[in-house]
Structure formats: C-alpha cells, structure tokens
Design a protein around this motif. Structure first.
Motif, PDB file in Angstrom:
ATOM      1  N   GLN A 126       0.813  -1.224   0.000  1.00 52.60           N
ATOM      2  CA  GLN A 126       0.000   0.000   0.000  1.00 52.60           C
ATOM      3  C   GLN A 126       0.847   1.276   0.000  1.00 52.60           C
ATOM      4  OE1 GLN A 126      -1.921  -1.344   3.589  1.00 52.60           O
ATOM      5  NE2 GLN A 126      -3.872  -1.607   2.528  1.00 52.60           N
ATOM      6  N   GLN A 130       3.786   1.375  -4.708  1.00 58.18           N
ATOM      7  CA  GLN A 130       3.397   2.604  -5.406  1.00 58.18           C
ATOM      8  C   GLN A 130       4.578   3.561  -5.544  1.00 58.18           C
ATOM      9  OE1 GLN A 130       1.889   1.159  -2.850  1.00 58.18           O
ATOM     10  NE2 GLN A 130      -0.055   0.515  -3.752  1.00 58.18           N
ATOM     11  N   THR A 339      -6.039   3.678   1.255  1.00 63.25           N
ATOM     12  CA  THR A 339      -5.938   4.277  -0.080  1.00 63.25           C
ATOM     13  C   THR A 339      -4.535   4.879  -0.301  1.00 63.25           C
ATOM     14  OG1 THR A 339      -8.293   4.762  -0.076  1.00 63.25           O
ATOM     15  CG2 THR A 339      -6.940   5.987  -1.660  1.00 63.25           C
ATOM     16  N   ALA A 357      -4.841   6.227  -5.393  1.00 62.84           N
ATOM     17  CA  ALA A 357      -5.580   5.057  -5.877  1.00 62.84           C
ATOM     18  C   ALA A 357      -7.056   5.417  -5.958  1.00 62.84           C
ATOM     19  CB  ALA A 357      -5.383   3.878  -4.933  1.00 62.84           C
ATOM     20  N   VAL A 361      -7.075  -0.193  -1.134  1.00 60.26           N
ATOM     21  CA  VAL A 361      -6.353  -1.381  -1.597  1.00 60.26           C
ATOM     22  C   VAL A 361      -6.307  -2.408  -0.469  1.00 60.26           C
ATOM     23  CG1 VAL A 361      -4.063  -2.208  -2.303  1.00 60.26           C
ATOM     24  CG2 VAL A 361      -4.989  -0.099  -3.289  1.00 60.26           C
ATOM     25  N   TRP A 375      -1.097  -1.470  -9.207  1.00 47.94           N
ATOM     26  CA  TRP A 375      -1.246  -0.089  -8.743  1.00 47.94           C
ATOM     27  C   TRP A 375      -1.512   0.841  -9.908  1.00 47.94           C
ATOM     28  CZ3 TRP A 375      -1.563   4.103  -5.701  1.00 47.94           C
ATOM     29  CH2 TRP A 375      -0.891   5.261  -6.062  1.00 47.94           C
ATOM     30  N   GLN A 378      -4.904   1.177 -10.840  1.00 47.59           N
ATOM     31  CA  GLN A 378      -5.837   1.701  -9.842  1.00 47.59           C
ATOM     32  C   GLN A 378      -5.682   3.194  -9.584  1.00 47.59           C
ATOM     33  OE1 GLN A 378      -5.227  -0.579  -6.338  1.00 47.59           O
ATOM     34  NE2 GLN A 378      -6.331  -2.349  -7.070  1.00 47.59           N
ATOM     35  N   VAL A 379      -4.628   3.799 -10.109  1.00 47.53           N
ATOM     36  CA  VAL A 379      -4.423   5.210  -9.770  1.00 47.53           C
ATOM     37  C   VAL A 379      -5.239   6.134 -10.645  1.00 47.53           C
ATOM     38  CG1 VAL A 379      -2.112   5.009  -8.817  1.00 47.53           C
ATOM     39  CG2 VAL A 379      -2.408   5.510 -11.252  1.00 47.53           C
TER      40      VAL A 379
END
Ligand code: ACM
Length: 385
Positions: A126, A130, A339, A357, A361, A375, A378-379
């Motif tokens: 998390q 990233q 997040t 995100a 997550v 990732w 999801q961003v």
C-alpha cells in the motif's frame, strides 16, 4: 445485575521523548482527540473511555516493560501504540502472553501476523509498491538506499531492492546510520550520493535524524527536481520539524496527507487544531491512530466488554469513514484496506497529491500477489485528494 458505569481503561504507549517523539506525540494527541470525541458522544453506553498513558522514550526495552505494567498492574486489555517496528516487536510477546490486544497505527515492513495485533498503518503493497513504480517511471531505476539502523529500514530496503531488480534497476548503495544520527553523520553519506549520482534516493531514516539528512542534502546543493529523496516515513510531522524550505520537492508515499481536500478530513484537521493549536499538523500515523481509536470504541459499544475474545470478531471486517476515506479491517490478515497516495512537499510544508488510488487497496502484508501493474491500473492522476 446493575450495568457497570466504571470507566473503560485503554493503554496508550507513544513516546514523548527520544528519537521518534515528534511523530509519536502526534499519534498520542490523535488518540486523545478521538477519546474526547467518543466521550462527548456518550462514551461506551455511558461509560467513559480513559487513556492510561506512559512515555516509553522511543526505547524497545521500555516499551516492553510498560506494556507489561499496563496489563498486569493497570488491568488494561487493549493497548494503542508503537511507532518503530523494533518497539512493536518488543510489545508483541507481551500481548500474546497475556492474551491482550495491540492496535498498531504505523506503516511498517509487513511479513507479520499475530492474533493479538490489529495493524492500521500501511503494509508494503500500500506504499512501497506505489513509490517504486512512481520513482522508476519518473526518475529512473538506480536508487541509493539510506536508512536508520533497525528492522524496518532493513526490511523495507529488501522490498525496494527486489522491486528495483525486477525492473532491471540497481541498488547503487545501501547505507545505515544510527537512530540518533546528526548533521555530521549525513555529510559523508550525502557526499557519496553526490559522487554516485543515483536517479533517486530511498530514505528509510526515521525520527529527528530525518531533518539532518534532508538538510545535509540541501546544503550539498543537490536538486530535488532531478534526484529527489523518496520516503514512506517523511510526513508532515518531520517536514514541520526540519522546515519546509529543506523538504520542498521531496516525495513521500502515504495513505493519508493533511492536504486531502474532503470535508471529512478538513473537519478532523480543524478539530485537532482547536485542541492542540493552530500550528499542529496531521500526518499518516496521526490519522491511523485517530481512526483506530474510533474503531475500538465502535467494537466496545457493540460487544460491551474489552476482552479480546469478544472484541476481535467485532473489529475484524469493520468499516469506518476515516479522514482518508473508507477503511476496513481485513478479517483474515488483521491489516487494513487503505488508499495509497503519492505526495510532493510544497513550499508551505504540505503535500501536493500527485497520484491517488481510485479505491482502498486490500492489505497484502506478505506481498503474495503484489505487482506494480496492479497499482498503475488503480491510480487516478493528480489532485484526487
Ligand atoms: C516503522 O518502524 N514501522 C516505521
């Protein structure tokens, strides 16, 4: 039988002295703010929640002694506390021996599970994943790793090193400094960084030493736009301690920044400032300490006792609208859906949010199915808040 009106005592272990006292004081104050809100709203069915707090002085040995004292002498069943992983590792056997519960509100290196711990800070899937993706996409894959000399930096560097290798990058160097490192200690490190010219620096330095590192970097004339320091632990608290002019332009991955532009966050920040002063800043560890205290209160309300056998089923799977957005405790691994965000320090010492995100997550503390591609899908880019 008459219903008890006795206060419910909760153990609180955050340091007000020692290397990490600044960030831990923010965690203490977040906990006290949450308790105030809980009690103003009627407590636990009329019973007041009171914090039994000691200062463990950023020392694992003192943490261990005080955790035992809280459980054995003060009779608490739940402890909210710990910043450094070395201090959590010291408290862990104590809560296990007495079958008590620790709620731990700090990002850490993952690869841990205990029936007696709830982890509300970020796991490496998390924040580390990233950060690696962002830094490699924007600056390159040659990283210089600098950390404080204890378990979180070693393990976090191992994870970062693995991700660099997966992407044909390079660990230019891996250096450790003592926990209370000062300006002189960092001068030599920064001189070496200048010689080696990595694409970016990954800092796992924690506490007061952080400011000495960033200042040594600035004094060496290095440019954050070209070769920034990237971190998981440099929050608004460390930035305030070192001064915005020294931190400006450097990058942090976190699941919360004070600058999140939602109404809920702005209100939480305003309440904090009313109680602790207009200059008080919030940060990712502050936020986890704040929402975990509220989640504990919700669990206490629903089961009416602080014994772990009853509390755990109420906490596992619980959702809560935290300042960062919706969070949820994973029923299987005891970590929290959070997040991820990437922020860059601006001239005022706040973080400009560069990426966030699109949704919380799922925590994956053992990095079982992490993938940098997960990732990126999801961003959402720029100022999501
Ligand atoms: C840490 O030691 N978990 C920051």
């Amino acid at each position: 039988m008459r219903k008890s009106t006795a206060p419910i005592k909760v153990g609180v272990l955050f340091s007000q002295s020692g290397a990490t006292s600044t960030i831990e004081t923010s965690q203490l104050q977040a906990t006290l703010l949450a308790f105030q809100e809980i009690n103003e709203a009627g407590g636990i069915h009329g019973r007041e929640v009171i914090a039994v707090h000691y200062d463990p002085a950023s020392s694992p040995g003192t943490y261990k002694i005080l955790a035992e004292k809280l459980i054995v002498e003060d009779g608490v069943r739940t402890i909210l506390g710990c910043y450094m992983s070395s201090t959590r590792k010291a408290v862990l056997p104590v809560v296990q021996r007495w079958n008590a519960m620790l709620m731990y509100p700090t990002l850490y290196e993952g690869f841990e599970f205990s029936d007696n711990v709830i982890y509300t800070g970020a796991a490496p899937n998390q924040n580390s994943v990233q950060l690696a993706q962002y830094m490699m996409s924007n600056f390159g894959a040659r990283a210089y790793l600098v950390g404080s000399d204890y378990i979180y930096p070693y393990e976090s560097n191992r994870i970062m090193g693995d991700m660099l290798l997966e992407h044909h990058g390079k660990r230019v160097a891996e250096r450790y400094v003592k926990l209370d490192a000062d300006a002189l200690d960092f001068r030599e490190v920064v001189a070496d960084i200048k010689r080696q010219q990595p694409d970016f620096i990954f800092s796992t330095v924690v506490g007061r030493a952080t400011g000495h590192f960033y200042r040594a970097y600035a004094e060496a004339g290095l440019d954050p736009r070209k070769m920034p320091i990237a971190s998981l632990t440099t929050s608004e608290a460390e930035v305030a301690e070192m001064g915005a002019e020294v931190a400006c332009g450097h990058i942090t991955a976190a699941t919360y920044f004070q600058s999140i532009a939602t109404e809920a966050n702005q209100q939480a920040v305003a309440k904090y400032r009313r109680r602790f002063g207009a200059d008080a800043v919030t940060n990712m560890c502050w936020e986890a300490a704040y929402f975990q205290a509220h989640m504990l209160a919700e669990a206490l309300r629903s089961v009416g006792t602080d014994s772990i056998q009853q509390l755990l089923p109420a906490i596992l799977g619980m959702e809560f609208h935290a300042p960062q957005g919706l969070v949820k405790i994973d029923g299987a691994n005891h970590h929290t859906y959070l997040t991820p965000r990437i922020g860059r320090v601006d001239a005022s010492g706040q973080f400009e949010i560069l990426q966030a995100a699109a949704r919380p997550v799922k925590p994956d503390p053992y990095l079982v199915d992490h993938s940098i591609k997960d990732w990126s899908s999801q961003v959402t880019v720029a100022s999501v808040g």
